[in-house]
Structure formats: structure tokens, C-alpha cells
Enzyme design. Structure first.
Site, PDB file in Angstrom:
ATOM      1  N   LYS A  10      -5.186  14.606   4.235  1.00  0.00           N
ATOM      2  CA  LYS A  10      -5.897  15.144   5.568  1.00  0.00           C
ATOM      3  C   LYS A  10      -5.701  16.855   5.052  1.00  0.00           C
ATOM      4  O   LYS A  10      -5.396  17.063   4.095  1.00  0.00           O
ATOM      5  CB  LYS A  10      -5.073  14.869   6.613  1.00  0.00           C
ATOM      6  CG  LYS A  10      -4.939  13.616   7.140  1.00  0.00           C
ATOM      7  CD  LYS A  10      -4.224  13.239   8.576  1.00  0.00           C
ATOM      8  CE  LYS A  10      -3.886  12.242   8.841  1.00  0.00           C
ATOM      9  NZ  LYS A  10      -2.855  11.444   8.164  1.00  0.00           N
TER      10      LYS A  10
ATOM     11  N   ASP B 108      -5.461   2.180  -6.782  1.00  0.00           N
ATOM     12  CA  ASP B 108      -6.563   1.630  -6.395  1.00  0.00           C
ATOM     13  C   ASP B 108      -7.370   1.256  -7.987  1.00  0.00           C
ATOM     14  O   ASP B 108      -8.281   0.293  -7.831  1.00  0.00           O
ATOM     15  CB  ASP B 108      -7.536   2.135  -5.289  1.00  0.00           C
ATOM     16  CG  ASP B 108      -6.843   2.206  -3.988  1.00  0.00           C
ATOM     17  OD1 ASP B 108      -5.957   1.836  -3.817  1.00  0.00           O
ATOM     18  OD2 ASP B 108      -7.413   3.134  -3.311  1.00  0.00           O
TER      19      ASP B 108
ATOM     20  N   GLY C  23      -6.379  -1.250  -1.671  1.00  0.00           N
ATOM     21  CA  GLY C  23      -7.135  -1.012  -2.748  1.00  0.00           C
ATOM     22  C   GLY C  23      -8.515  -0.398  -2.303  1.00  0.00           C
ATOM     23  O   GLY C  23      -9.448  -0.158  -3.159  1.00  0.00           O
TER      24      GLY C  23
ATOM     25  N   GLU D 129      -8.204  -5.408   1.236  1.00  0.00           N
ATOM     26  CA  GLU D 129      -8.434  -4.814   2.511  1.00  0.00           C
ATOM     27  C   GLU D 129     -10.037  -4.450   2.520  1.00  0.00           C
ATOM     28  O   GLU D 129     -10.326  -4.406   3.824  1.00  0.00           O
ATOM     29  CB  GLU D 129      -7.567  -3.567   2.585  1.00  0.00           C
ATOM     30  CG  GLU D 129      -7.978  -2.587   1.726  1.00  0.00           C
ATOM     31  CD  GLU D 129      -7.227  -1.023   1.833  1.00  0.00           C
ATOM     32  OE1 GLU D 129      -6.196  -1.251   2.773  1.00  0.00           O
ATOM     33  OE2 GLU D 129      -7.064  -0.226   0.952  1.00  0.00           O
TER      34      GLU D 129
ATOM     35  N   ARG E 185      -0.414 -18.252   8.240  1.00  0.00           N
ATOM     36  CA  ARG E 185       0.350 -16.901   8.617  1.00  0.00           C
ATOM     37  C   ARG E 185      -0.324 -15.721   7.715  1.00  0.00           C
ATOM     38  O   ARG E 185      -0.746 -16.225   6.624  1.00  0.00           O
ATOM     39  CB  ARG E 185       1.965 -17.235   8.215  1.00  0.00           C
ATOM     40  CG  ARG E 185       2.521 -18.147   9.007  1.00  0.00           C
ATOM     41  CD  ARG E 185       2.780 -17.606  10.352  1.00  0.00           C
ATOM     42  NE  ARG E 185       3.874 -18.379  11.239  1.00  0.00           N
ATOM     43  CZ  ARG E 185       3.536 -19.700  11.862  1.00  0.00           C
ATOM     44  NH1 ARG E 185       2.098 -19.783  11.883  1.00  0.00           N
ATOM     45  NH2 ARG E 185       4.197 -20.388  12.634  1.00  0.00           N
TER      46      ARG E 185
ATOM     47  N   LEU F 162       4.107  -0.976   0.974  1.00  0.00           N
ATOM     48  CA  LEU F 162       5.297  -1.536  -0.043  1.00  0.00           C
ATOM     49  C   LEU F 162       4.384  -1.354  -1.415  1.00  0.00           C
ATOM     50  O   LEU F 162       5.121  -0.855  -2.494  1.00  0.00           O
ATOM     51  CB  LEU F 162       5.339  -3.055   0.158  1.00  0.00           C
ATOM     52  CG  LEU F 162       6.306  -3.267   1.357  1.00  0.00           C
ATOM     53  CD1 LEU F 162       6.275  -5.048   1.522  1.00  0.00           C
ATOM     54  CD2 LEU F 162       7.643  -2.672   1.038  1.00  0.00           C
TER      55      LEU F 162
END
Ligand code: F6P
Length: 361
Positions: free
Chosen positions: A78, A143, A186, A238, A279, A286
Site C-alpha cells: 500500500k 505467484d 496465485g 484464488e 470441507r 502459510l
């Protein structure tokens, strides 16, 4: 401060990443060998503002950092120098921030400024170079999505983290005959999901580059059940999205979108279609923490040494790059004009399909 004739600066910017300290260690040692003192700026480009916030880095003060995760300099994604916003759109860094960076460079007599960062930070670095600051870029990101370098340090460590997590999740998924959905990082690229998923024995891998069909994913899970595999491990990047769907955005701040939530969505939709106990596990930060792997320690050190060589040779506006086992240099511009994503027909994807991994397409 001592009367030094040759001095360089270095900063780490953007999300942290295993291997950053290895770059600093390599840079400081190689630069000292060339007769340069190295100043390490704190919290990325923010350390260039005002009087400048920095510390002198020496081979002695950086002893033993190579094997540590994170960055001893601190970092931020940021602040005043953000050059990529929303889904990755470029924006201009305000001229007041650039002017302060130039003033700091002049006051401290920096003959080069090494910027260790990913896509957004290197876009800022390019703007500082165009404004007259002698910049060398060092590509950094878990990434693995920077163009003009075949890999970046941090990626191997993140992949190792996903692999270990999947090894653990396999046993619990098997015991309970569950579907386990594992969301990995990623951003808009599927490298971590693809490599981590393959190495960890995932049954289904969903990546941003291959839009998936929830009905087909459900069919794969049902087929596995019918064939006597009552547990399934599904890795989802993601940034992955269902056909006709959108990326799942968790938060919109001043910089780029924060992705997240696709794991929950996939788990919910597949459970609804298959009635299977499901689940979700979000690996999150991590993947960014902890000590770098041996590969990343070596790559980081080589990148740091190369950055010092580029400063010595006056090759500014260049970024350290890894191609065909060699560490070389390319213009920073070549690395930031587009993201390096997974080619859907790449040999790795083909190999994954050949061993029965589904991409949900
Ligand atoms: O770019 C590295 C990365 O870890 C992405 O994979 C992830 O989307 C993002 O940074 C997370 O950023 P933050 O640390 O701001 O949550």
C-alpha cells in the site's frame, strides 16, 4: 556516516516472499566486493519519503539472514507509490512521491537503487526509472506470474507449502471419505495451484486460465466415488472462476483487489450437487511465510549478485531475469506489460491430464 564514494540503495516492496533475504544477502556481499556501501530502505518505497528511512547493510549485519523468511527491511503493498490498482490496472504514482524519492536519491548520493518486487512494484520502479532514478529490478513473487523471467524465487517455497498441506489433507480426507477443497494463492495465475496440486496428488485442479464447469466437477467427484475412491482432493486457485462466473473478490482497498472465497463457493456448489460431505481449507499466508527452500535460497542469492553486477555495469532500467538456467537481464518494461499465466495447453497441464487430473472443463 563514513565518506563513501560508491553507494547503492535497496528496498523490498509488495507482498513478502521466501527468498527476499537471500537476495539482500547476495546483493550486499557482491556490492561490497565491488566497493559499494548498501543502504536498505524500510517498508518498500515508503522508506524513500522525507528524510528517508534506511539502515546500512553490511556483510556482517546480514550474516545468517539468507535462510530466513520474510524481509528484514519490511515491506508494504500500500502507500504512496501504488502503481497497480483493481484487477491490475496501471496508474501513475503521484509526482509528489516521485519528487521525494529523487531528492532522497540525490541527498544520499545513490548510484543505483535496487527494487525487489513483483508486477505492481516493478511498475512503480519503471516510473521512477523514467523520472531519472537509476533503477535495477529484481523479480519477486510466489505467484510466478512475471513475464520475461521463467521463474521467480518464492514460487518453489509456496509450492512446497501446498504440497505438504495436501500430503496432510489426503489422510484426513480418506479417513472421512470427504471432498476437501483447498484454496491456494496465485492471484490471476494458476502456477501455485497447478504445481502444488500435481506434487501433492490433487484429483481436481481449478485454475484461472481454464474456466471450469461446476456440473463437470460434480460429475468427476461422483465418478470417483463410483469407482471406489470415496475421498477427493480439489485444489482451487484464488483467481479461478466458473464458466460464466466471476473472480471472487474479498476486499477492495486502495491497491489491487484482494481475492478469496472461491474455495467456499466450489465446496458449497459441489456439496449441493453431490450431497457429499465437504470441507474447505484456505492455505492463505502459510504459503508466503517460513524459510525459503534450497532452490529459492540459491535463486535469491544469484539474483542479488546479478543485481550488484548490473549496478556496477551501469545497466539501469533492467531487471534480473532467469532464462534457460542462466541469470541475465531484460528491460523492466518487458516484465510488466502483461502477466505470465499458465498456457492451457502447456506440457505440465497435458501431463496432469494424462495422469487423470481433472481441470473441471
Ligand atoms: O502476490 C502475492 C500474493 O500472496 C497473492 O498470491 C495474494 O493474492 C496476495 O499476495 C495477498 O496479499 P495480502 O498479503 O495483501 O493479503
Amino acid at each position: 556516516m563514513a565518506d563513501i564514494r560508491k553507494r547503492i540503495g535497496v528496498l523490498t516492496s509488495g507482498g513478502d516472499c521466501p527468498g527476499l533475504n537471500a537476495v539482500l544477502s547476495g546483493l550486499v556481499r557482491a556490492a561490497a566486493g565491488f566497493g559499494y556501501e548498501t543502504l536498505g530502505f524500510h517498508e518498500g518505497f515508503e522508506g524513500l519519503l522525507g528524510e528517508g528511512r534506511f539502515e546500512v547493510l553490511t556483510p556482517e549485519s546480514t550474516q545468517g539472514i539468507m535462510q530466513q523468511g520474510g524481509t528484514i527491511l519490511g515491506t508494504t503493498n500500500k502507500g504512496h507509490f501504488v502503481a497497480k490498482v483493481r484487477g491490475g490496472t496501471s496508474t501513475r504514482v503521484p509526482s509528489s512521491a516521485i519528487e521525494q524519492a529523487i531528492a532522497t536519491r540525490d541527498r544520499l548520493g545513490l548510484q543505483g537503487l535496487v527494487v525487489i518486487g513483483g508486477d505492481g512494484s516493478l511498475t512503480t520502479a519503471q516510473q521512477l526509472w523514467e523520472a531519472g532514478i537509476p533503477i535495477i529490478g529484481v523479480p519477486k513473487t510466489i505467484d510466478n506470474d512475471l513475464d520475461a523471467t521463467s521463474t521467480t524465487f518464492g514460487f518453489d517455497s509456496a509450492t512446497a507449502c501446498v504440497t505438504e498441506a495436501l500430503d496432510r489433507l489426503h489422510t484426513t480426507a480418506r479417513s472421512h471419505k470427504r471432498l476437501l477443497v483447498v484454496e491456494v494463492m496465485g492471484r490471476h495465475a494458476g502456477w501455485i495451484a497447478l504445481h502444488g496440486g500435481m506434487a501433492g496428488g490433487a484429483d481436481i485442479i481449478l485454475i484461472p486460465e481454464i474456466a471450469f464447469d461446476l456440473d463437470k466437477v460434480a460429475r468427476t467427484v461422483r465418478k470417483r466415488d463410483a469407482e471406489g475412491h470415496p475421498s477427493t482432493l480439489l485444489v482451487v486457485a484464488e483467481g479461478a472462476k466458473p464458466r460464466d462466473g466471476k473472480e471472487q473478490v474479498q476486499a477492495k482497498g486502495s491497491g489491487e483487489y484482494k481475492l478469496g472465497g472461491i474455495g467456499e463457493l466450489v465446496a458449497r456448489e459441489i456439496a449441493r450437487r453431490t450431497h457429499k460431505e465437504t470441507r474447505t481449507c484456505v492455505l492463505g499466508h502459510l504459503q508466503r511465510g517460513g524459510a525459503p527452500t534450497a532452490v529459492d535460497r540459491i535463486l535469491g542469492t544469484r539474483f542479488g549478485v546479478k543485481a550488484a553486477e548490473l549496478v556496477k555495469e551501469g545497466q539501469f532500467g533492467q531487471m534480473v531475469s532467469y532464462q534457460n538456467e542462466e541469470v541475465g537481464a531484460v528491460p523492466i518494461l518487458a516484465a510488466i506489460h502483461r502477466l505470465r499465466t499458465v498456457p492451457p495447453l502447456s506440457p505440465v497441464v497435458k501431463a496432469a491430464r494424462a495422469v487423470g487430473i481433472s481441470f473441471g472443463d
